[in-house]
Design an enzyme around this catalytic site. Structure first.
Site, short mmCIF file in Angstrom:
data_model
loop_
_atom_site.label_atom_id
_atom_site.label_comp_id
_atom_site.label_asym_id
_atom_site.label_seq_id
_atom_site.Cartn_x
_atom_site.Cartn_y
_atom_site.Cartn_z
CE LYS A 1 -4.54 0.65 0.33
NZ LYS A 1 -5.54 -0.36 -0.03
CG ASP B 1 -6.95 2.84 -1.03
OD1 ASP B 1 -7.38 1.68 -1.09
OD2 ASP B 1 -7.00 3.51 0.02
N1 GLU Z 1 -7.28 -0.07 -3.18
C1 GLU Z 1 -8.04 -1.26 -3.45
C2 GLU Z 1 -8.06 -2.15 -2.24
O1 GLU Z 1 -7.88 -1.71 -1.13
C3 GLU Z 1 -7.59 -1.97 -4.72
C4 GLU Z 1 -6.16 -2.42 -4.73
C5 GLU Z 1 -5.71 -2.95 -6.08
O2 GLU Z 1 -6.52 -3.07 -6.98
O3 GLU Z 1 -4.53 -3.24 -6.18
O4 GLU Z 1 -8.34 -3.32 -2.33
#
Ligand code: GLU
Length: 417
Positions: free
Chosen positions: A104, A144
Protein backbone atom coordinates in the site's frame (compact mmCIF):
# COMPACT_ATOMS: atom_id res chain seq x y z
CA UNK A 1 -3.98 5.40 23.59
CA UNK A 2 -4.52 6.33 19.96
CA UNK A 3 -5.88 3.76 17.53
CA UNK A 4 -3.20 1.79 15.70
CA UNK A 5 -4.73 -0.38 12.94
CA UNK A 6 -1.58 -2.49 12.70
CA UNK A 7 -2.37 -3.89 16.17
CA UNK A 8 -5.70 -5.10 14.78
CA UNK A 9 -3.83 -6.85 11.96
CA UNK A 10 -1.61 -8.62 14.51
CA UNK A 11 -4.65 -9.64 16.57
CA UNK A 12 -6.28 -11.19 13.50
CA UNK A 13 -3.06 -13.05 12.57
CA UNK A 14 -2.51 -14.39 16.11
CA UNK A 15 -6.12 -15.48 16.33
CA UNK A 16 -5.93 -17.38 13.02
CA UNK A 17 -2.57 -18.94 13.95
CA UNK A 18 -4.08 -20.21 17.19
CA UNK A 19 -7.10 -21.74 15.42
CA UNK A 20 -4.77 -23.41 12.89
CA UNK A 21 -2.46 -24.65 15.65
CA UNK A 22 0.66 -22.99 14.20
CA UNK A 23 3.95 -22.51 16.01
CA UNK A 24 5.34 -18.99 16.15
CA UNK A 25 8.08 -20.10 13.69
CA UNK A 26 5.53 -21.04 11.02
CA UNK A 27 4.15 -17.54 10.61
CA UNK A 28 6.45 -15.08 12.41
CA UNK A 29 7.56 -13.38 9.19
CA UNK A 30 3.96 -12.49 8.27
CA UNK A 31 3.71 -10.23 11.30
CA UNK A 32 6.25 -7.84 9.76
CA UNK A 33 6.18 -5.93 6.46
CA UNK A 34 9.02 -6.92 4.14
CA UNK A 35 9.89 -3.36 3.17
CA UNK A 36 8.82 0.15 4.28
CA UNK A 37 9.76 3.19 2.26
CA UNK A 38 9.17 6.72 3.51
CA UNK A 39 9.80 9.55 1.09
CA UNK A 40 9.89 13.32 1.51
CA UNK A 41 9.76 15.44 -1.61
CA UNK A 42 9.15 18.99 -2.88
CA UNK A 43 6.34 20.07 -5.18
CA UNK A 44 6.14 23.44 -6.91
CA UNK A 45 2.75 25.00 -6.24
CA UNK A 46 0.86 27.16 -8.78
CA UNK A 47 1.81 30.38 -6.95
CA UNK A 48 5.52 29.58 -7.30
CA UNK A 49 6.04 28.47 -3.68
CA UNK A 50 7.44 25.03 -2.84
CA UNK A 51 5.68 22.62 -0.46
CA UNK A 52 7.26 19.55 1.08
CA UNK A 53 5.15 16.36 1.22
CA UNK A 54 5.59 13.02 2.92
CA UNK A 55 4.65 9.72 1.29
CA UNK A 56 4.98 5.99 1.92
CA UNK A 57 5.06 2.68 0.11
CA UNK A 58 4.94 -0.42 2.27
CA UNK A 59 5.42 -3.89 0.77
CA UNK A 60 4.03 -6.30 3.29
CA UNK A 61 4.57 -9.63 1.55
CA UNK A 62 5.73 -11.04 -1.79
CA UNK A 63 5.51 -14.70 -0.78
CA UNK A 64 2.64 -15.47 -3.17
CA UNK A 65 3.56 -13.09 -6.00
CA UNK A 66 4.31 -9.44 -6.78
CA UNK A 67 3.16 -6.94 -4.16
CA UNK A 68 -0.18 -5.31 -4.99
CA UNK A 69 -2.20 -2.49 -3.51
CA UNK A 70 -3.52 1.02 -3.88
CA UNK A 71 -2.22 4.50 -3.19
CA UNK A 72 -4.31 6.85 -1.06
CA UNK A 73 -4.15 10.60 -0.63
CA UNK A 74 -5.32 11.66 2.82
CA UNK A 75 -4.34 14.37 5.26
CA UNK A 76 -4.37 12.05 8.31
CA UNK A 77 -2.52 9.07 6.88
CA UNK A 78 0.52 7.73 8.76
CA UNK A 79 2.94 4.81 8.48
CA UNK A 80 0.94 2.51 10.80
CA UNK A 81 -2.16 2.97 8.68
CA UNK A 82 -0.21 2.18 5.50
CA UNK A 83 1.39 -0.88 7.14
CA UNK A 84 -2.05 -2.17 8.12
CA UNK A 85 -3.47 -1.48 4.67
CA UNK A 86 -0.52 -3.29 3.06
CA UNK A 87 -1.02 -6.34 5.30
CA UNK A 88 -4.75 -6.38 4.55
CA UNK A 89 -3.85 -6.52 0.84
CA UNK A 90 -1.66 -9.60 1.49
CA UNK A 91 -4.53 -11.37 3.25
CA UNK A 92 -7.08 -10.15 0.68
CA UNK A 93 -5.15 -11.55 -2.29
CA UNK A 94 -4.52 -14.80 -0.41
CA UNK A 95 -8.13 -15.40 0.63
CA UNK A 96 -9.48 -14.95 -2.90
CA UNK A 97 -6.55 -16.94 -4.31
CA UNK A 98 -5.01 -14.46 -6.77
CA UNK A 99 -1.21 -14.67 -7.22
CA UNK A 100 -0.17 -11.48 -5.46
CA UNK A 101 1.34 -10.33 -2.21
CA UNK A 102 0.29 -7.08 -0.54
CA UNK A 103 1.42 -3.46 -0.55
CA UNK A 104 0.00 0.00 0.00
CA UNK A 105 1.11 3.56 -0.58
CA UNK A 106 -0.02 6.96 0.56
CA UNK A 107 0.74 10.65 0.49
CA UNK A 108 -0.12 12.79 3.49
CA UNK A 109 -2.12 15.46 1.68
CA UNK A 110 -5.62 16.88 1.41
CA UNK A 111 -6.05 16.66 -2.37
CA UNK A 112 -9.13 18.91 -2.34
CA UNK A 113 -6.77 21.78 -1.51
CA UNK A 114 -4.64 21.21 -4.63
CA UNK A 115 -5.25 22.32 -8.21
CA UNK A 116 -5.25 19.67 -10.93
CA UNK A 117 -1.78 20.78 -12.07
CA UNK A 118 -0.45 20.57 -8.49
CA UNK A 119 -1.98 17.13 -8.06
CA UNK A 120 -0.30 15.96 -11.25
CA UNK A 121 3.13 17.28 -10.17
CA UNK A 122 2.65 15.71 -6.71
CA UNK A 123 1.77 12.35 -8.27
CA UNK A 124 4.62 12.38 -10.78
CA UNK A 125 7.21 13.32 -8.17
CA UNK A 126 5.93 10.68 -5.73
CA UNK A 127 6.09 8.09 -8.54
CA UNK A 128 9.71 9.06 -9.20
CA UNK A 129 10.48 8.67 -5.48
CA UNK A 130 9.02 5.14 -5.25
CA UNK A 131 10.13 4.13 -8.75
CA UNK A 132 13.02 1.91 -7.62
CA UNK A 133 10.64 -0.47 -5.83
CA UNK A 134 7.62 -0.60 -8.17
CA UNK A 135 7.14 -2.34 -11.52
CA UNK A 136 4.89 -4.93 -13.17
CA UNK A 137 6.88 -7.86 -11.75
CA UNK A 138 7.57 -6.23 -8.41
CA UNK A 139 4.85 -4.00 -6.98
CA UNK A 140 1.77 -2.74 -8.81
CA UNK A 141 -0.12 0.29 -7.39
CA UNK A 142 -3.83 1.00 -7.98
CA UNK A 143 -6.43 3.57 -6.91
CA UNK A 144 -7.53 3.88 -3.28
CA UNK A 145 -9.10 6.67 -1.19
CA UNK A 146 -8.97 9.99 -3.14
CA UNK A 147 -7.07 8.60 -6.14
CA UNK A 148 -8.56 7.50 -9.46
CA UNK A 149 -7.89 6.50 -13.05
CA UNK A 150 -6.47 9.90 -13.93
CA UNK A 151 -3.88 9.63 -11.14
CA UNK A 152 -3.02 6.08 -12.31
CA UNK A 153 -2.52 7.46 -15.84
CA UNK A 154 0.07 9.95 -14.51
CA UNK A 155 1.85 7.15 -12.62
CA UNK A 156 1.90 4.94 -15.70
CA UNK A 157 3.22 7.80 -17.84
CA UNK A 158 5.95 8.79 -15.36
CA UNK A 159 7.15 5.20 -15.01
CA UNK A 160 7.02 4.68 -18.79
CA UNK A 161 9.00 7.88 -19.48
CA UNK A 162 11.75 6.68 -17.14
CA UNK A 163 11.87 3.30 -18.88
CA UNK A 164 11.66 4.72 -22.39
CA UNK A 165 8.66 2.60 -23.45
CA UNK A 166 5.01 2.19 -22.43
CA UNK A 167 4.57 -0.05 -19.36
CA UNK A 168 0.81 -0.33 -18.78
CA UNK A 169 1.25 -3.22 -16.30
CA UNK A 170 2.92 -0.99 -13.69
CA UNK A 171 -0.45 0.18 -12.34
CA UNK A 172 -4.05 -1.00 -12.47
CA UNK A 173 -7.23 1.03 -12.37
CA UNK A 174 -6.02 2.98 -15.42
CA UNK A 175 -8.38 4.62 -17.92
CA UNK A 176 -9.45 2.07 -20.56
CA UNK A 177 -7.76 4.00 -23.39
CA UNK A 178 -4.29 3.35 -21.94
CA UNK A 179 -4.76 -0.30 -20.95
CA UNK A 180 -7.36 -0.19 -18.19
CA UNK A 181 -9.93 -2.95 -17.94
CA UNK A 182 -13.65 -2.72 -18.48
CA UNK A 183 -15.42 -3.35 -15.18
CA UNK A 184 -12.51 -2.18 -12.98
CA UNK A 185 -14.15 1.06 -11.78
CA UNK A 186 -17.25 -0.83 -10.61
CA UNK A 187 -15.39 -3.93 -9.39
CA UNK A 188 -15.09 -3.20 -5.64
CA UNK A 189 -18.74 -2.11 -5.37
CA UNK A 190 -19.81 -5.10 -7.45
CA UNK A 191 -17.88 -7.37 -5.09
CA UNK A 192 -19.70 -5.84 -2.10
CA UNK A 193 -23.04 -6.59 -3.77
CA UNK A 194 -21.93 -10.18 -4.53
CA UNK A 195 -20.95 -10.67 -0.87
CA UNK A 196 -24.32 -9.41 0.37
CA UNK A 197 -26.13 -11.60 -2.16
CA UNK A 198 -24.13 -14.77 -1.43
CA UNK A 199 -24.20 -14.54 2.37
CA UNK A 200 -27.99 -14.05 2.21
CA UNK A 201 -28.23 -17.03 -0.14
CA UNK A 202 -26.64 -19.21 2.57
CA UNK A 203 -29.67 -18.40 4.71
CA UNK A 204 -32.08 -19.10 1.87
CA UNK A 205 -32.73 -15.38 1.35
CA UNK A 206 -32.33 -12.91 -1.54
CA UNK A 207 -31.58 -9.20 -1.80
CA UNK A 208 -35.15 -8.38 -2.88
CA UNK A 209 -36.73 -5.96 -0.42
CA UNK A 210 -33.75 -5.98 1.98
CA UNK A 211 -33.07 -2.64 3.64
CA UNK A 212 -29.51 -1.31 3.30
CA UNK A 213 -27.48 1.51 4.84
CA UNK A 214 -24.35 2.49 2.93
CA UNK A 215 -21.65 4.59 4.57
CA UNK A 216 -19.47 6.35 1.98
CA UNK A 217 -20.66 7.20 -1.51
CA UNK A 218 -17.32 7.15 -3.31
CA UNK A 219 -16.16 4.60 -5.82
CA UNK A 220 -17.00 1.68 -3.53
CA UNK A 221 -20.18 2.75 -1.70
CA UNK A 222 -21.68 4.57 -4.68
CA UNK A 223 -21.45 1.52 -6.95
CA UNK A 224 -22.49 -0.85 -4.16
CA UNK A 225 -25.63 1.22 -3.45
CA UNK A 226 -26.48 1.33 -7.14
CA UNK A 227 -26.00 -2.41 -7.70
CA UNK A 228 -27.75 -3.44 -4.47
CA UNK A 229 -30.75 -1.39 -5.60
CA UNK A 230 -30.60 -3.00 -9.06
CA UNK A 231 -30.79 -6.42 -7.38
CA UNK A 232 -34.01 -5.37 -5.63
CA UNK A 233 -32.70 -4.14 -2.27
CA UNK A 234 -33.98 -0.91 -0.74
CA UNK A 235 -31.33 1.71 0.09
CA UNK A 236 -32.72 3.48 3.17
CA UNK A 237 -29.61 5.43 4.22
CA UNK A 238 -26.45 6.77 2.63
CA UNK A 239 -23.70 9.08 3.81
CA UNK A 240 -20.43 10.70 2.90
CA UNK A 241 -18.18 13.21 4.67
CA UNK A 242 -20.71 15.99 3.90
CA UNK A 243 -23.67 14.34 5.68
CA UNK A 244 -26.08 11.41 5.90
CA UNK A 245 -29.60 10.82 4.54
CA UNK A 246 -32.33 8.47 5.74
CA UNK A 247 -35.70 7.48 4.37
CA UNK A 248 -37.24 4.27 5.77
CA UNK A 249 -39.29 3.81 2.59
CA UNK A 250 -36.18 4.02 0.39
CA UNK A 251 -33.97 6.74 -1.09
CA UNK A 252 -33.84 7.73 -4.75
CA UNK A 253 -30.19 6.80 -5.37
CA UNK A 254 -30.03 8.16 -8.92
CA UNK A 255 -31.42 11.50 -7.78
CA UNK A 256 -28.81 11.66 -4.99
CA UNK A 257 -26.00 10.94 -7.48
CA UNK A 258 -27.32 13.67 -9.77
CA UNK A 259 -27.39 16.06 -6.83
CA UNK A 260 -23.78 15.19 -5.90
CA UNK A 261 -22.66 15.65 -9.50
CA UNK A 262 -24.28 19.11 -9.56
CA UNK A 263 -22.83 22.33 -8.21
CA UNK A 264 -23.63 21.55 -4.56
CA UNK A 265 -21.58 18.35 -4.06
CA UNK A 266 -22.92 18.23 -0.48
CA UNK A 267 -25.52 15.85 0.95
CA UNK A 268 -26.33 18.59 3.44
CA UNK A 269 -28.28 20.52 0.75
CA UNK A 270 -30.15 17.48 -0.56
CA UNK A 271 -33.90 17.69 -0.32
CA UNK A 272 -36.25 14.80 -1.17
CA UNK A 273 -39.72 13.64 -0.15
CA UNK A 274 -39.56 11.89 3.24
CA UNK A 275 -35.77 12.29 3.47
CA UNK A 276 -34.34 13.02 6.91
CA UNK A 277 -30.86 14.32 7.58
CA UNK A 278 -29.10 12.19 10.19
CA UNK A 279 -25.52 11.90 11.41
CA UNK A 280 -22.96 9.38 10.21
CA UNK A 281 -23.07 7.77 13.68
CA UNK A 282 -26.87 7.41 13.45
CA UNK A 283 -26.50 5.69 10.08
CA UNK A 284 -24.30 2.99 11.59
CA UNK A 285 -26.85 2.07 14.25
CA UNK A 286 -30.00 1.99 12.07
CA UNK A 287 -32.15 -1.12 12.12
CA UNK A 288 -31.42 -2.53 8.66
CA UNK A 289 -30.86 -5.87 6.98
CA UNK A 290 -27.49 -4.87 5.52
CA UNK A 291 -24.96 -2.28 6.68
CA UNK A 292 -22.13 -1.55 4.23
CA UNK A 293 -19.38 0.66 5.69
CA UNK A 294 -17.56 1.79 2.52
CA UNK A 295 -15.57 4.80 3.71
CA UNK A 296 -12.57 4.76 6.01
CA UNK A 297 -11.18 2.55 8.77
CA UNK A 298 -12.11 2.73 12.47
CA UNK A 299 -15.87 3.37 12.14
CA UNK A 300 -17.38 0.50 14.15
CA UNK A 301 -15.57 0.67 17.47
CA UNK A 302 -16.04 -0.58 21.04
CA UNK A 303 -18.16 2.58 21.61
CA UNK A 304 -20.86 1.90 19.02
CA UNK A 305 -20.57 -1.85 18.24
CA UNK A 306 -23.13 -2.72 20.94
CA UNK A 307 -25.66 -0.42 19.29
CA UNK A 308 -25.38 -1.90 15.79
CA UNK A 309 -28.78 -3.12 14.63
CA UNK A 310 -27.89 -4.55 11.22
CA UNK A 311 -28.30 -8.27 10.53
CA UNK A 312 -25.38 -8.44 8.08
CA UNK A 313 -22.38 -6.12 7.76
CA UNK A 314 -20.46 -6.09 4.47
CA UNK A 315 -17.16 -4.26 4.85
CA UNK A 316 -16.59 -2.30 1.64
CA UNK A 317 -13.92 -0.22 3.38
CA UNK A 318 -10.59 -1.52 4.64
CA UNK A 319 -10.60 -1.91 8.42
CA UNK A 320 -13.94 -0.25 9.27
CA UNK A 321 -14.35 -2.49 12.36
CA UNK A 322 -11.80 -2.53 15.19
CA UNK A 323 -10.73 -5.83 16.77
CA UNK A 324 -12.58 -4.95 19.98
CA UNK A 325 -15.76 -4.09 18.10
CA UNK A 326 -15.47 -7.32 16.16
CA UNK A 327 -15.80 -9.35 19.37
CA UNK A 328 -18.90 -7.41 20.41
CA UNK A 329 -20.57 -7.94 17.01
CA UNK A 330 -19.81 -11.67 17.12
CA UNK A 331 -21.22 -11.92 20.65
CA UNK A 332 -24.40 -10.20 19.44
CA UNK A 333 -24.78 -12.64 16.55
CA UNK A 334 -24.29 -10.04 13.82
CA UNK A 335 -23.02 -11.65 10.63
CA UNK A 336 -20.10 -9.90 9.02
CA UNK A 337 -18.39 -10.32 5.67
CA UNK A 338 -14.85 -9.09 6.45
CA UNK A 339 -13.01 -6.44 4.43
CA UNK A 340 -10.35 -8.81 3.09
CA UNK A 341 -13.15 -10.75 1.38
CA UNK A 342 -15.94 -8.18 0.97
CA UNK A 343 -13.90 -5.52 -0.84
CA UNK A 344 -11.61 -7.85 -2.79
CA UNK A 345 -13.55 -7.26 -6.03
CA UNK A 346 -11.29 -4.31 -6.83
CA UNK A 347 -8.04 -6.20 -6.64
CA UNK A 348 -9.54 -9.23 -8.40
CA UNK A 349 -10.32 -7.09 -11.45
CA UNK A 350 -6.95 -5.33 -11.03
CA UNK A 351 -5.46 -8.78 -11.46
CA UNK A 352 -7.47 -9.23 -14.70
CA UNK A 353 -6.26 -5.81 -15.88
CA UNK A 354 -2.62 -6.72 -15.22
CA UNK A 355 -3.05 -10.09 -16.94
CA UNK A 356 -4.52 -8.30 -19.99
CA UNK A 357 -1.60 -5.85 -19.95
CA UNK A 358 1.18 -8.41 -19.78
CA UNK A 359 -0.52 -10.68 -22.32
CA UNK A 360 -1.34 -7.69 -24.55
CA UNK A 361 -4.95 -8.65 -25.08
CA UNK A 362 -8.36 -7.39 -23.94
CA UNK A 363 -11.32 -9.05 -22.26
CA UNK A 364 -14.94 -7.99 -22.69
CA UNK A 365 -17.19 -6.95 -19.82
CA UNK A 366 -19.05 -10.24 -19.71
CA UNK A 367 -15.77 -12.10 -19.24
CA UNK A 368 -14.53 -9.70 -16.54
CA UNK A 369 -17.77 -9.71 -14.53
CA UNK A 370 -18.24 -13.45 -15.01
CA UNK A 371 -14.74 -14.24 -13.71
CA UNK A 372 -15.12 -11.76 -10.84
CA UNK A 373 -18.35 -13.45 -9.87
CA UNK A 374 -16.76 -16.90 -10.10
CA UNK A 375 -13.66 -16.09 -8.02
CA UNK A 376 -15.61 -14.13 -5.40
CA UNK A 377 -18.35 -16.75 -5.02
CA UNK A 378 -15.75 -19.50 -4.67
CA UNK A 379 -13.92 -17.54 -1.95
CA UNK A 380 -17.19 -16.83 -0.11
CA UNK A 381 -18.13 -20.52 -0.21
CA UNK A 382 -14.72 -21.51 1.19
CA UNK A 383 -14.93 -18.93 4.01
CA UNK A 384 -18.46 -19.98 4.84
CA UNK A 385 -17.53 -23.67 4.92
CA UNK A 386 -14.50 -23.04 7.15
CA UNK A 387 -16.60 -20.90 9.53
CA UNK A 388 -19.22 -23.66 9.79
CA UNK A 389 -16.62 -26.37 10.27
CA UNK A 390 -14.63 -24.60 12.97
CA UNK A 391 -17.55 -22.64 14.48
CA UNK A 392 -15.74 -19.33 14.04
CA UNK A 393 -16.66 -15.96 12.53
CA UNK A 394 -16.34 -15.26 8.81
CA UNK A 395 -13.44 -12.92 9.59
CA UNK A 396 -11.56 -15.61 11.51
CA UNK A 397 -12.28 -18.11 8.74
CA UNK A 398 -11.06 -15.70 6.04
CA UNK A 399 -7.83 -15.10 7.98
CA UNK A 400 -7.35 -18.86 8.52
CA UNK A 401 -7.65 -19.57 4.79
CA UNK A 402 -5.35 -16.68 3.87
CA UNK A 403 -2.77 -17.44 6.57
CA UNK A 404 -2.59 -21.11 5.65
CA UNK A 405 -1.91 -20.18 2.00
CA UNK A 406 0.78 -17.69 3.05
CA UNK A 407 2.46 -20.13 5.39
CA UNK A 408 2.38 -22.82 2.72
CA UNK A 409 3.93 -20.51 0.11
CA UNK A 410 6.67 -19.48 2.52
CA UNK A 411 7.32 -23.09 3.42
CA UNK A 412 7.58 -24.20 -0.22
CA UNK A 413 9.90 -21.31 -1.11
CA UNK A 414 12.04 -21.75 2.00
CA UNK A 415 14.23 -19.12 3.62
CA UNK A 416 16.93 -17.38 1.59
CA UNK A 417 19.87 -17.92 1.75
N1 GLU B 1 -7.28 -0.07 -3.18
C1 GLU B 1 -8.04 -1.26 -3.45
C2 GLU B 1 -8.06 -2.15 -2.24
O1 GLU B 1 -7.88 -1.71 -1.13
C3 GLU B 1 -7.59 -1.97 -4.72
C4 GLU B 1 -6.16 -2.42 -4.73
C5 GLU B 1 -5.71 -2.95 -6.08
O2 GLU B 1 -6.52 -3.07 -6.98
O3 GLU B 1 -4.53 -3.24 -6.18
O4 GLU B 1 -8.34 -3.32 -2.33
Amino acid sequence: MSYNPYNDVLTAIENAAKILGYNENDYANIKFPERELKVTFPVRMDDGSVNIFEGYRVQHSSSRGPCKGGIRYHKDVDIDEVKALAAWMTFKCAVVGIPYGGAKGAIKVDPSKLSKAELERLTRRFTAMILPIIGPERDIPAPDVNTNGEVMGWIMDTYSMMKGYAVPGVVTGKPIDIGGSVGRVEATGRGVMINAREFLKKRGETLVGKTCAVQGLGNVGGVAAYLLEQEGAKIVAVSNSSGALYNPTGLDIKDIFNHLASKSKSLQDYDGLGVKHISNDDLLTLEVDILAPCGLQNQITADNAGKINAKLIVEGANGPTTAEADKILARNGILLSPDILANAGGVIVSYFEWVQNIQELTWDEQNVNGELNRIMTQAIDAVYAMAQEKKITFRAAAYCIALSRLVKAKHIRGIFP
